[in-house]
Design a protein around this motif. Structure first.
Motif, PDB file in Angstrom:
ATOM      1  N   THR A   1      25.045  23.883  26.498  1.00 13.95           N
ATOM      2  CA  THR A   1      25.895  22.756  26.094  1.00 13.95           C
ATOM      3  C   THR A   1      27.229  23.314  25.593  1.00 13.95           C
ATOM      4  O   THR A   1      27.343  24.495  25.273  1.00 13.95           O
ATOM      5  CB  THR A   1      25.241  21.962  24.959  1.00 13.95           C
ATOM      6  N   GLU A   2      28.204  22.455  25.497  1.00  7.14           N
ATOM      7  CA  GLU A   2      29.522  22.867  25.009  1.00  7.14           C
ATOM      8  C   GLU A   2      29.417  23.391  23.576  1.00  7.14           C
ATOM      9  O   GLU A   2      30.062  24.371  23.198  1.00  7.14           O
ATOM     10  CB  GLU A   2      30.484  21.679  25.084  1.00  7.14           C
ATOM     11  N   GLU A   3      28.572  22.709  22.790  1.00  7.38           N
ATOM     12  CA  GLU A   3      28.393  23.116  21.385  1.00  7.38           C
ATOM     13  C   GLU A   3      27.783  24.521  21.307  1.00  7.38           C
ATOM     14  O   GLU A   3      28.208  25.351  20.496  1.00  7.38           O
ATOM     15  CB  GLU A   3      27.478  22.105  20.676  1.00  7.38           C
ATOM     16  N   LYS A   4      26.791  24.769  22.169  1.00  9.73           N
ATOM     17  CA  LYS A   4      26.135  26.084  22.167  1.00  9.73           C
ATOM     18  C   LYS A   4      27.096  27.177  22.618  1.00  9.73           C
ATOM     19  O   LYS A   4      27.085  28.295  22.086  1.00  9.73           O
ATOM     20  CB  LYS A   4      24.909  26.051  23.089  1.00  9.73           C
ATOM     21  N   GLU A   5      27.933  26.866  23.599  1.00 17.21           N
ATOM     22  CA  GLU A   5      28.934  27.832  24.041  1.00 17.21           C
ATOM     23  C   GLU A   5      29.881  28.199  22.903  1.00 17.21           C
ATOM     24  O   GLU A   5      30.279  29.351  22.741  1.00 17.21           O
ATOM     25  CB  GLU A   5      29.730  27.273  25.232  1.00 17.21           C
ATOM     26  N   GLY A   6      30.232  27.191  22.086  1.00 17.62           N
ATOM     27  CA  GLY A   6      31.075  27.424  20.911  1.00 17.62           C
ATOM     28  C   GLY A   6      30.389  28.340  19.913  1.00 17.62           C
ATOM     29  O   GLY A   6      31.025  29.246  19.336  1.00 17.62           O
ATOM     30  N   ASP A   7      29.070  28.149  19.720  1.00 24.85           N
ATOM     31  CA  ASP A   7      28.295  29.015  18.819  1.00 24.85           C
ATOM     32  C   ASP A   7      28.297  30.460  19.322  1.00 24.85           C
ATOM     33  O   ASP A   7      28.454  31.407  18.541  1.00 24.85           O
ATOM     34  CB  ASP A   7      26.847  28.526  18.712  1.00 24.85           C
TER      35      ASP A   7
END
Length: 390
Positions: A333-339
Motif C-alpha cells: 500500500t502507499e502507506e506501507k511504502e512510506g513506512d
C-alpha cells in the motif's frame, strides 16, 4: 567507589601542588641552595596533572547521547595520545632518575602494563573489523530496499536474509570471533594481507590474541596492584612517580572504555577504580566510570556486544526493519511504502555514521599501539643511558 564521593575536588586544579608535591616546595624553600631545575621540574609535573584533569573534565562533560559514540571514543583516544606525548617528554627530561629506586620499579611496572594494553588494541581492531561485517549486511538491506521502482517479495527476501546474518553476527559472539580471527594481525601489516592462506601464519604471531584470551582478565592484569605512590616514594623521586601513576591510570581507563564500547573477546567491566581525591583528575575519571557502568546496566544494553552508541542504533534499526519486513503484504500500500522509505532513511543514517567513523577510529587505535611501543622502547633506552652514566 562512586564518583559522587569526590564531588568538590574538581574545582581546584592547584590542590594537587599543595596535597602531593607541596612538601617538596616547602623543602626547597628552606634549603640553603634554591634549585631552579627542581622548580622547573615541579611546574612540568603539575602541568601534566592539569592537562589530564582538563581533558577528562572535557570528556565527562559529554551529553548522554554523545557518551560512548564513535566521535567520543575518538576524542578519548586523542586525549590519551596527547597525555602520552607529554608523559614521554617528562621521562625524556628526567631520564637520569629512571634507573634509581623506587622510580625503576614504577617505570618498569608501567611498561609492563603498556605491553598488556597492546593486546587490547589488537582485540579492539578485531572488534572494528567485526563492525565492518555488520555494515556490509546493512548495506545489502539498503541496496535491496532503496531506490526500487517497485518493491516486491524478492527485495524483502534479500533484505531479510541480510538482517538474519546481521543478527547472528551480533549475538553469537564466539562464532563471530572465530570468523574474524584470521584478521588478527600486527598493526604494522598491510591491509592487503587478508588472504585465508595466511591464517596459520597470523595465528602463530605473538601479537595475535588467542581464542582463550579474555579482555576482562587483561584489564584486571593492567590494573593489578595499581595504587597511589606513598609519600616517601613521591619525595624520593621528586614527584616523578606521581606522573607514572597518573599515566598508568589513564592507560587503564582508556583500555577499559574501549573494551566497554567495542565488541571483543570476553568483555567484562568489573575493573575497580580506586583513587584519592587529591588527584585533580579523579572526579572526571570516576564520573565517566560510573556513567559507563550505568549504561551497561540498562535493560536494553545488558546483553549488548558493545556499548558504542552506533551499535545500539544498529540494533534498533535492524529490529524496526525486521518488524516491517514481517508485516508487509503485496502489493504494498502507499502507506506501507512510506513506512519502508522512513526505515530505509533511518538505516542510511546509521550506515553513514558507522562508515565515516570506523576508519578514523582504526587509525587512532593503530596510532595508540605504535605510540605505546615507541614510548616503551625509548624508556628502555633511557634506562640503559642512566645505567651507563652511573
Amino acid at each position: 567507589m562512586p564518583a559522587t564521593d569526590y564531588q568538590g575536588s574538581s574545582a581546584s586544579v592547584s590542590n594537587f601542588g599543595r596535597s602531593i608535591l607541596g612538601t617538596r616546595r616547602a623543602d626547597q624553600f628552606h634549603s640553603m641552595e634554591p634549585s631552579h631545575e627542581a622548580a622547573s621540574q615541579e611546574l612540568e609535573l603539575e602541568a601534566f596533572q592539569r592537562q589530564v584533569a582538563d581533558r577528562f573534565h572535557d570528556l565527562s562533560a559529554a551529553a548522554s547521547e554523545d557518551l560512548l559514540s564513535l566521535p567520543w571514543i575518538r576524542k578519548l583516544l586523542d586525549s590519551f595520545l596527547c597525555c602520552q606525548e607529554e608523559f614521554r617528554m617528562i621521562l625524556f627530561n628526567n631520564e637520569g632518575f629512571l634507573n634509581r629506586p623506587p622510580m625503576d620499579r614504577w617505570i618498569s611496572e608501567y611498561f609492563e602494563r603498556s605491553v598488556k594494553a597492546l593486546d587490547v588494541c589488537n582485540a579492539i581492531r578485531d572488534g572494528i573489523e567485526r563492525m565492518r561485517q555488520w555494515q556490509k549486511q546493512l548495506e545489502i538491506v539498503l541496496c535491496a530496499l532503496d531506490n526500487q521502482r517497485s518493491l516486491g517479495e524478492g527485495h524483502f527476501r534479500r533484505a531479510k536474509k541480510a538482517l538474519i546474518d546481521l543478527a547472528i553476527g551480533m549475538l553469537d559472539e564466539k562464532e563471530s570471533n572465530s570468523a574474524v580471527a584470521h584478521r588478527n594481525r600486527s598493526f604494522g601489516r598491510n591491509n592487503a594481507q587478508r588472504d585465508h592462506r595466511s591464517l596459520g601464519h597470523f595465528r602463530s604471531l605473538s601479537w595475535s590474541v588467542s581464542r582463550s584470551w579474555s579482555a576482562a582478565r587483561q584489564l584486571q592484569a593492567i590494573g593489578n596492584n595499581l595504587v597511589a605512590p606513598k609519600t616517601n616514594e613521591t619525595m624520593a623521586t621528586n614527584g616523578l612517580v606521581v606522573a607514572v601513576f597518573t599515566m598508568s591510570y589513564v592507560l587503564l581507563f582508556v583500555m577499559w572504555a574501549l573494551v566497554a564500547a567495542i565488541p571483543c573477546q570476553d568483555r567484562g567491566l568489573q575493573t575497580h577504580f580506586y583513587m584519592s581525591r587529591q588527584f585533580v583528575w579523579a572526579v572526571p575519571v570516576l564520573s565517566l566510570h560510573e556513567r559507563i557502568l550505568e549504561e551497561s546496566k540498562k535493560r536494553e544494553r545488558r546483553n549488548a556486544c558493545g556499548l558504542l552508541k552506533e551499535i545500539h542504533r544498529i540494533e534498533i534499526c535492524a529490529r524496526h526493519m525486521n518488524e516491517l519486513a514481517d508485516s508487509v503484504q503485496f502489493p504494498l500500500t502507499e502507506e506501507k511504502e512510506g513506512d519502508v522509505k522512513q526505515r530505509v532513511e533511518e538505516l542510511r543514517q546509521v550506515v553513514e555514521a558507522v562508515k565515516d567513523g570506523l576508519d578514523p577510529l582504526e587509525r587512532q587505535v593503530r596510532e595508540v599501539f605504535h605510540r605505546i611501543v615507541r614510548s616503551r622502547t625509548e624508556g628502555l633506552d633511557s634506562f640503559g643511558r642512566g645505567n651507563h652514566h652511573d
